[in-house]
Design a protein around this motif. Structure first.
Motif, mmCIF file in Angstrom:
data_model
loop_
_atom_site.group_PDB
_atom_site.id
_atom_site.type_symbol
_atom_site.label_atom_id
_atom_site.label_comp_id
_atom_site.label_asym_id
_atom_site.label_seq_id
_atom_site.Cartn_x
_atom_site.Cartn_y
_atom_site.Cartn_z
ATOM 1 N N GLU A 1 0.792 -1.225 0.000
ATOM 2 C CA GLU A 1 0.000 0.000 0.000
ATOM 3 C C GLU A 1 0.827 1.281 0.000
ATOM 4 O O GLU A 1 0.479 2.253 -0.663
ATOM 5 N N ARG A 2 1.918 1.327 0.719
ATOM 6 C CA ARG A 2 2.683 2.567 0.843
ATOM 7 C C ARG A 2 3.810 2.682 -0.182
ATOM 8 O O ARG A 2 4.586 3.637 -0.133
ATOM 9 N N LEU A 3 3.911 1.744 -1.097
ATOM 10 C CA LEU A 3 4.980 1.783 -2.092
ATOM 11 C C LEU A 3 4.621 2.706 -3.250
ATOM 12 O O LEU A 3 3.445 2.928 -3.546
ATOM 13 N N PRO A 4 5.622 3.254 -3.948
ATOM 14 C CA PRO A 4 5.347 4.082 -5.125
ATOM 15 C C PRO A 4 4.544 3.302 -6.159
ATOM 16 O O PRO A 4 4.708 2.069 -6.288
ATOM 17 N N PRO A 5 3.665 3.967 -6.911
ATOM 18 C CA PRO A 5 2.789 3.282 -7.878
ATOM 19 C C PRO A 5 3.513 2.351 -8.855
ATOM 20 O O PRO A 5 3.057 1.216 -9.053
ATOM 21 N N PRO A 6 4.657 2.741 -9.472
ATOM 22 C CA PRO A 6 5.284 1.799 -10.413
ATOM 23 C C PRO A 6 5.826 0.550 -9.727
ATOM 24 O O PRO A 6 5.882 -0.530 -10.334
ATOM 25 N N TRP B 1 11.849 1.729 -0.756
ATOM 26 C CA TRP B 1 11.503 2.340 -2.042
ATOM 27 C C TRP B 1 11.091 3.791 -1.853
ATOM 28 O O TRP B 1 10.392 4.135 -0.899
ATOM 29 N N GLU B 2 11.526 4.648 -2.799
ATOM 30 C CA GLU B 2 11.196 6.069 -2.776
ATOM 31 C C GLU B 2 10.761 6.488 -4.181
ATOM 32 O O GLU B 2 11.445 6.175 -5.169
ATOM 33 N N SER C 1 9.375 5.320 -12.497
ATOM 34 C CA SER C 1 10.672 5.042 -11.885
ATOM 35 C C SER C 1 10.632 5.285 -10.384
ATOM 36 O O SER C 1 9.776 6.013 -9.873
ATOM 37 N N ALA C 2 11.582 4.664 -9.699
ATOM 38 C CA ALA C 2 11.669 4.795 -8.239
ATOM 39 C C ALA C 2 13.076 4.432 -7.795
ATOM 40 O O ALA C 2 13.789 3.682 -8.473
ATOM 41 N N TYR C 3 13.475 4.979 -6.633
ATOM 42 C CA TYR C 3 14.744 4.619 -6.020
ATOM 43 C C TYR C 3 14.534 3.418 -5.094
ATOM 44 O O TYR C 3 13.549 3.349 -4.365
ATOM 45 N N ALA C 4 15.510 2.487 -5.127
ATOM 46 C CA ALA C 4 15.539 1.381 -4.174
ATOM 47 C C ALA C 4 16.838 1.469 -3.390
ATOM 48 O O ALA C 4 17.920 1.603 -3.984
ATOM 49 N N THR C 5 16.742 1.383 -2.062
ATOM 50 C CA THR C 5 17.926 1.443 -1.202
ATOM 51 C C THR C 5 18.002 0.176 -0.371
ATOM 52 O O THR C 5 17.005 -0.285 0.198
ATOM 53 N N PHE D 1 15.435 2.502 -10.402
ATOM 54 C CA PHE D 1 14.767 1.464 -11.186
ATOM 55 C C PHE D 1 13.776 2.113 -12.152
ATOM 56 O O PHE D 1 13.012 3.000 -11.759
ATOM 57 N N HIS D 2 13.782 1.628 -13.394
ATOM 58 C CA HIS D 2 12.838 2.114 -14.402
ATOM 59 C C HIS D 2 11.923 0.969 -14.844
ATOM 60 O O HIS D 2 12.386 -0.167 -15.048
ATOM 61 N N PHE D 3 10.634 1.267 -14.985
ATOM 62 C CA PHE D 3 9.616 0.268 -15.303
ATOM 63 C C PHE D 3 8.895 0.679 -16.594
ATOM 64 O O PHE D 3 8.678 1.869 -16.852
ATOM 65 N N ASN D 4 8.486 -0.330 -17.387
ATOM 66 C CA ASN D 4 7.716 -0.015 -18.592
ATOM 67 C C ASN D 4 6.218 -0.015 -18.279
ATOM 68 O O ASN D 4 5.799 -0.211 -17.130
ATOM 69 N N GLU D 5 5.403 0.196 -19.306
ATOM 70 C CA GLU D 5 3.958 0.293 -19.105
ATOM 71 C C GLU D 5 3.350 -1.007 -18.603
ATOM 72 O O GLU D 5 2.320 -1.007 -17.928
ATOM 73 N N GLU D 6 3.989 -2.129 -18.929
ATOM 74 C CA GLU D 6 3.492 -3.420 -18.444
ATOM 75 C C GLU D 6 3.788 -3.623 -16.973
ATOM 76 O O GLU D 6 3.175 -4.481 -16.330
ATOM 77 N N GLY D 7 4.755 -2.886 -16.445
ATOM 78 C CA GLY D 7 5.131 -3.031 -15.045
ATOM 79 C C GLY D 7 6.479 -3.684 -14.831
ATOM 80 O O GLY D 7 6.960 -3.763 -13.691
#
Length: 285
Positions: A57-62, A187-188, A194-198, A210-216
């Motif tokens: 629930e609290r993670l970035p949408p991508p 995750w940020e 896209s989002a940062y992972a630490t 991290f970069h994600f495409n439209e499929e996820g």
């Protein structure tokens, strides 16, 4: 008379070389088993053993979209991934001299760690054996011609540990439950794709974009400063890994092909290209 001497000399050289190849291979395998033992004993128990989308629930949408696409509800958490690769490795720092390789990689997730055991073919029957890994909070990277003669041996510095833990995190697309927050990844958000992972392990902390495409799916991971050895010095250098050809494996979706490159001022410099030949998982209990 001279012909016999030449033939005996050639035969002797063949015997010596064949013996060196055999002895080096056996010696390297013994060393590999010892390093694998260190990797397995450094693992620690995990408190969770299955994935639940309620934890997203609290993670970035991508990032939420990624987990919902690649993991089915109730997916067991991966304790260890054993991966067989085949591909090409660039042996030149500034040019291109690609050599074929095969490798076996073991990645343990309960405590971040991996060992990449590779054979880079330099000629018929002539291989450079390579260990690249992160074990017990330390990085390791060394290679030996025929498994006997050292050709590279990086000292165990904080910079090496940082780079190797970064590799572990970047390659987690192959063992995706390791990217869950319950496994220590923070995750940020950046934007909608896209989002940062630490990830922190002991005194070593790494962050990747991290970069994600439209499929996820994860399409690439990037760092502005992975350490690269240049003339004996560790230089923070932009670095990128790319993934594609996603397929289903044990209920999950993982990439089966990839490429890694340094992002140099003069342009992108790929040095590793490979595909997965086989992968199998051990699950947490």
């Amino acid at each position: 008379m001279w012909l016999k001497m030449i033939l005996f000399t050639i035969l002797g050289l063949v015997v010596i070389i064949s013996g060196a190849i055999f002895f080096g291979s056996v010696r390297w395998q013994t060393e590999t088993l010892e390093v694998q033992r260190r990797l397995e004993t450094s693992a620690s128990p995990t408190q969770n053993n299955a994935y639940s989308s309620e934890l997203l629930e609290r993670l970035p949408p991508p990032v939420q979209r990624f987990f919902r696409v690649v993991l089915p509800e109730g997916q067991p958490l991966i304790g260890k991934a054993t991966i067989a690769h085949e591909g090409q490795f660039n042996m030149e720092e500034t040019g291109e001299r690609w050599a074929p390789f095969t490798s076996k990689q073991i990645s343990a997730t309960s405590a971040p760690g991996f060992l990449w055991d590779a054979r880079i073919r330099m000629g018929p029957g002539i291989n450079v054996f390579v260990h690249d890994g992160y074990i017990g909070g330390e990085g390791l990277l060394y290679g030996k011609l025929l498994g006997l003669m050292s050709v590279v041996n990086e000292p165990q510095t904080p910079e090496l540990a940082h780079g190797e833990l970064m590799r572990y995190l970047a390659e987690a697309a192959w063992y995706p439950t390791a990217l869950l927050p319950s496994q220590g990844v923070h995750w940020e958000a950046i934007d909608e794709s896209s989002a940062y992972a630490t990830l922190t392990d002991g005194s070593t902390r790494v962050t990747l974009e991290f970069h994600f495409n439209e499929e996820g799916f994860i399409t690439s991971v990037r760092s502005d400063g992975r350490f690269r050895s240049v003339d004996g010095e560790q230089i923070a250098t932009p670095w990128e890994g790319r993934f594609w050809a996603y397929q289903e494996q044990d209920g999950m979706k993982i990439p089966t092909e990839g490429e890694v490159a340094w992002l140099l001022p003069e342009g992108r410099a790929p040095y590793w290209r490979a595909r997965i030949k086989h992968i199998e998982y051990d699950w947490t209990k």
